[in-house]
Design an enzyme around this catalytic site. Structure first.
Site, PDB file in Angstrom:
ATOM      1  N   GLY A  22      27.839  -3.688  28.522  1.00  0.00           N
ATOM      2  CA  GLY A  22      27.382  -4.805  27.686  1.00  0.00           C
ATOM      3  C   GLY A  22      26.781  -5.895  28.559  1.00  0.00           C
ATOM      4  CG  LEU A  23      23.430  -8.110  26.878  1.00  0.00           C
ATOM      5  CD1 LEU A  23      22.973  -9.018  25.727  1.00  0.00           C
ATOM      6  CD2 LEU A  23      22.281  -7.859  27.856  1.00  0.00           C
ATOM      7  CB  SER A  24      25.922 -11.186  32.094  1.00  0.00           C
ATOM      8  OG  SER A  24      26.680 -12.217  32.672  1.00  0.00           O
ATOM      9  N   GLY A  25      28.473 -11.772  29.933  1.00  0.00           N
ATOM     10  CA  GLY A  25      29.021 -12.733  28.964  1.00  0.00           C
ATOM     11  C   GLY A  25      29.389 -12.113  27.635  1.00  0.00           C
ATOM     12  CB  ALA A  26      28.932  -8.742  26.179  1.00  0.00           C
ATOM     13  N   GLY A  27      31.846 -10.116  27.069  1.00  0.00           N
ATOM     14  CA  GLY A  27      33.303 -10.113  26.895  1.00  0.00           C
ATOM     15  C   GLY A  27      34.028  -8.979  27.597  1.00  0.00           C
ATOM     16  CE  LYS A  28      30.063  -6.362  31.358  1.00  0.00           C
ATOM     17  NZ  LYS A  28      29.292  -7.509  30.832  1.00  0.00           N
ATOM     18  CB  SER A  96      27.167   0.182  33.337  1.00  0.00           C
ATOM     19  OG  SER A  96      28.099  -0.206  32.377  1.00  0.00           O
TER      20      SER A  96
END
Ligand code: ADP
Length: 187
Positions: A22-28, A96
């Protein structure tokens, strides 16, 4: 005490990899940290391979070209596969962005669960947790995923969490429930 992992027949303690994308800041990272606590509380072995942390150790010196990103993801995939085949639950939390490499690391694994941390660009940009989107828009960070570098959405992730519609706790519970329903973790 017996393990709560029961994915494969006759094999308790089968590990697996929970692969966030997921995008940067998406919550991973946020969801990974909540999951780590919940899974540890079940008495299971778990390791997080966080993209930012991996880049300071395993992948120090690598940049953000397609080639370097692919190398970074292959290294994370390799370590995750070693851990998971030895009975550990590994959670990876790296952007990724490229589908082909995600599929390549999937192939390295026996038990692989792809989790798409889905969130629209305008929301992650508004969150701007690390101030990186602002810098990327100002041209200070080249090849920034979602701004000046592609993000390829997964087509068939095992789990999708929509972090603009759920709280981090709800997203973590959704993943945990999926793992229980699909016998990766005993309910
Ligand atoms: P990433 O690791 O994907 O770069 P982070 O976990 O560092 O993202 O940041 C995500 C931000 O979004 C945090 O500030 C977090 O509190 C917020 N957020 C809001 N809703 C959610 C959700 N459902 N899941 C995860 N994070 C969320």
């Amino acid at each position: 005490m017996t393990s709560g992992i029961a994915k494969k027949e006759n094999k308790i303690q089968a590990g697996f990899t929970l692969w966030f994308t997921g995008l940067s800041g998406a919550g991973k990272s946020t969801i990974s940290n909540i999951l780590e606590k919940k899974i540890k509380d079940l008495g299971l072995k778990i390791e997080i391979l966080d993209g930012d942390i991996v880049r300071t150790h395993l992948s120090k010196g690598l940049g953000f070209s397609k080639e370097d990103r692919d190398t970074n993801i292959r290294r994370i995939g390799y370590v995750a596969s070693l851990l998971s085949r030895n009975g550990v639950i590994s959670i990876t939390a790296a952007i990724s962005p490229y589908k082909d490499i995600r599929n390549e690391v999937r192939e390295m694994h026996e038990n692989f669960v792809e989790v798409y941390a889905k969130c629209p660009l305008e929301i992650v940009e508004k969150r701007d947790v690390k101030g990186l989107y602002k810098k990327a828009r100002a041209g200070e960070i080249p090849q920034f995923t979602g701004v000046s570098d592609p993000y390829e959405e997964p087509e068939n992730p095992e789990i999708t969490v929509e972090t603009n519609k759920e709280t981090p706790e709800e997203s973590a519970n959704k993943i945990l429930n999926w793992l229980k329903e699909n016998n990766f973790i005993e309910g």
